[in-house]
Design a protein around this motif. Structure first.
Motif, PDB file in Angstrom:
ATOM      1  N   VAL A 109       0.866  -1.171   0.000  1.00  0.00           N
ATOM      2  CA  VAL A 109       0.000   0.000   0.000  1.00  0.00           C
ATOM      3  C   VAL A 109       0.902   1.220   0.000  1.00  0.00           C
ATOM      4  O   VAL A 109       1.837   1.303   0.791  1.00  0.00           O
ATOM      5  N   GLU A 110       0.624   2.144  -0.906  1.00  0.00           N
ATOM      6  CA  GLU A 110       1.432   3.359  -0.979  1.00  0.00           C
ATOM      7  C   GLU A 110       0.509   4.572  -0.978  1.00  0.00           C
ATOM      8  O   GLU A 110      -0.404   4.673  -1.795  1.00  0.00           O
ATOM      9  N   VAL A 111       0.746   5.464  -0.030  1.00  0.00           N
ATOM     10  CA  VAL A 111       0.017   6.729   0.052  1.00  0.00           C
ATOM     11  C   VAL A 111       1.052   7.842  -0.032  1.00  0.00           C
ATOM     12  O   VAL A 111       1.873   8.007   0.854  1.00  0.00           O
ATOM     13  N   ARG A 112       0.991   8.597  -1.122  1.00  0.00           N
ATOM     14  CA  ARG A 112       1.978   9.640  -1.363  1.00  0.00           C
ATOM     15  C   ARG A 112       1.480  10.983  -0.817  1.00  0.00           C
ATOM     16  O   ARG A 112       1.112  11.881  -1.577  1.00  0.00           O
ATOM     17  N   VAL A 113       1.469  11.067   0.521  1.00  0.00           N
ATOM     18  CA  VAL A 113       1.086  12.298   1.211  1.00  0.00           C
ATOM     19  C   VAL A 113       2.166  12.569   2.261  1.00  0.00           C
ATOM     20  O   VAL A 113       2.385  11.730   3.144  1.00  0.00           O
ATOM     21  N   PRO A 114       2.822  13.715   2.188  1.00  0.00           N
ATOM     22  CA  PRO A 114       3.872  14.010   3.173  1.00  0.00           C
ATOM     23  C   PRO A 114       3.332  13.986   4.607  1.00  0.00           C
ATOM     24  O   PRO A 114       2.199  14.379   4.863  1.00  0.00           O
ATOM     25  N   LEU A 115       4.136  13.505   5.507  1.00  0.00           N
ATOM     26  CA  LEU A 115       3.904  13.462   6.947  1.00  0.00           C
ATOM     27  C   LEU A 115       2.849  12.459   7.400  1.00  0.00           C
ATOM     28  O   LEU A 115       3.079  11.728   8.337  1.00  0.00           O
ATOM     29  N   VAL A 116       1.695  12.398   6.760  1.00  0.00           N
ATOM     30  CA  VAL A 116       0.635  11.498   7.239  1.00  0.00           C
ATOM     31  C   VAL A 116       0.481  10.242   6.387  1.00  0.00           C
ATOM     32  O   VAL A 116      -0.327   9.373   6.703  1.00  0.00           O
ATOM     33  N   GLY A 117       1.245  10.125   5.299  1.00  0.00           N
ATOM     34  CA  GLY A 117       1.121   8.973   4.412  1.00  0.00           C
ATOM     35  C   GLY A 117       1.277   7.648   5.132  1.00  0.00           C
ATOM     36  O   GLY A 117       0.510   6.706   4.918  1.00  0.00           O
ATOM     37  N   GLY A 118       2.265   7.551   6.032  1.00  0.00           N
ATOM     38  CA  GLY A 118       2.491   6.308   6.780  1.00  0.00           C
ATOM     39  C   GLY A 118       1.315   5.946   7.668  1.00  0.00           C
ATOM     40  O   GLY A 118       0.941   4.780   7.783  1.00  0.00           O
ATOM     41  N   LYS A 119       0.719   6.937   8.320  1.00  0.00           N
ATOM     42  CA  LYS A 119      -0.453   6.681   9.164  1.00  0.00           C
ATOM     43  C   LYS A 119      -1.617   6.163   8.330  1.00  0.00           C
ATOM     44  O   LYS A 119      -2.326   5.241   8.734  1.00  0.00           O
ATOM     45  N   ILE A 120      -1.792   6.758   7.159  1.00  0.00           N
ATOM     46  CA  ILE A 120      -2.891   6.330   6.284  1.00  0.00           C
ATOM     47  C   ILE A 120      -2.617   4.924   5.754  1.00  0.00           C
ATOM     48  O   ILE A 120      -3.523   4.090   5.684  1.00  0.00           O
ATOM     49  N   GLU A 121      -1.371   4.639   5.395  1.00  0.00           N
ATOM     50  CA  GLU A 121      -1.012   3.299   4.945  1.00  0.00           C
ATOM     51  C   GLU A 121      -1.316   2.273   6.028  1.00  0.00           C
ATOM     52  O   GLU A 121      -1.860   1.194   5.741  1.00  0.00           O
ATOM     53  N   ASN A 122      -0.991   2.586   7.290  1.00  0.00           N
ATOM     54  CA  ASN A 122      -1.296   1.674   8.398  1.00  0.00           C
ATOM     55  C   ASN A 122      -2.794   1.477   8.564  1.00  0.00           C
ATOM     56  O   ASN A 122      -3.260   0.361   8.813  1.00  0.00           O
ATOM     57  N   PHE A 123      -3.554   2.552   8.437  1.00  0.00           N
ATOM     58  CA  PHE A 123      -5.009   2.448   8.524  1.00  0.00           C
ATOM     59  C   PHE A 123      -5.544   1.538   7.419  1.00  0.00           C
ATOM     60  O   PHE A 123      -6.354   0.642   7.667  1.00  0.00           O
ATOM     61  N   ILE A 124      -5.074   1.753   6.185  1.00  0.00           N
ATOM     62  CA  ILE A 124      -5.527   0.934   5.054  1.00  0.00           C
ATOM     63  C   ILE A 124      -5.127  -0.519   5.258  1.00  0.00           C
ATOM     64  O   ILE A 124      -5.908  -1.431   4.998  1.00  0.00           O
ATOM     65  N   GLY A 125      -3.914  -0.764   5.750  1.00  0.00           N
ATOM     66  CA  GLY A 125      -3.467  -2.135   6.017  1.00  0.00           C
ATOM     67  C   GLY A 125      -4.370  -2.840   7.003  1.00  0.00           C
ATOM     68  O   GLY A 125      -4.754  -3.996   6.802  1.00  0.00           O
ATOM     69  N   GLY A 126      -4.745  -2.163   8.081  1.00  0.00           N
ATOM     70  CA  GLY A 126      -5.671  -2.743   9.052  1.00  0.00           C
ATOM     71  C   GLY A 126      -7.029  -3.007   8.450  1.00  0.00           C
ATOM     72  O   GLY A 126      -7.655  -4.050   8.695  1.00  0.00           O
TER      73      GLY A 126
END
Length: 164
Positions: A126-143
């Motif tokens: 899963v890749e979310v190309r948004v600075p600073l919050v992309g990782g949080k969104i990727e974790n949300f999508i993974g869950g």
């Protein structure tokens, strides 16, 4: 991610190639709106399915609404091979309309190692190309993907029981 199915590889693969299965699965998905955009099953056993599922903006968590305004539509394409050597494989690609988020992965559906049934192994990025919050969104999508895989496994098990 992985899921165990009570149905055989053949039964699960047959369900994946059934338009009524997809329509019922989408209706059961919890999405506010959904569509079976395209479905092709060729004579050799290849299956290609494109779906769109939409969640209304008022149902989205805050971490998502920070980068995406309005309803969220997820387009997913699954391309399954025929069963070869007792297993089938698929590529899965997804994207969120008008958002810098993508999903890509591979899936293997094979006989379960113990007892009957089958085992689905899903490896995804899963890749979310948004600075600073992309990782949080990727974790949300993974869950959310784990929850979705469990729900789809349960649905498929019931579908096979009721339709074979």
């Amino acid at each position: 991610m992985a899921a165990e199915y009570e149905g055989s590889v053949e039964q699960v693969h047959e369900a994946f190639g059934d338009e009524q299965y997809w329509l019922a699965r989408l209706a059961d998905s919890g999405a506010d709106d959904y569509s079976l955009d395209s479905m092709t099953v060729d004579a050799g056993g290849d299956i290609d399915v494109i779906t769109t599922q939409t969640l209304r903006a008022d149902r989205l968590p805050g971490v998502v609404t920070q980068f995406h305004r309005g309803d969220l539509s997820f387009v997913r394409e699954e391309t399954w091979t025929p069963i070869l050597g007792r297993q089938a494989t698929a590529t899965v690609n997804g994207s969120i309309t008008d958002a810098p988020a993508t999903l890509s992965g591979t899936t293997v559906l094979a006989p379960a190692k113990s007892g009957g049934g089958s085992h689905l192994e899903f490896n995804t990025t899963v890749e979310v190309r948004v600075p600073l919050v992309g990782g949080k969104i990727e974790n949300f999508i993974g869950g959310a993907l784990v929850d979705l895989l469990i729900a789809e496994q349960r649905f498929t098990t019931v579908w096979i029981t009721e339709n074979t």
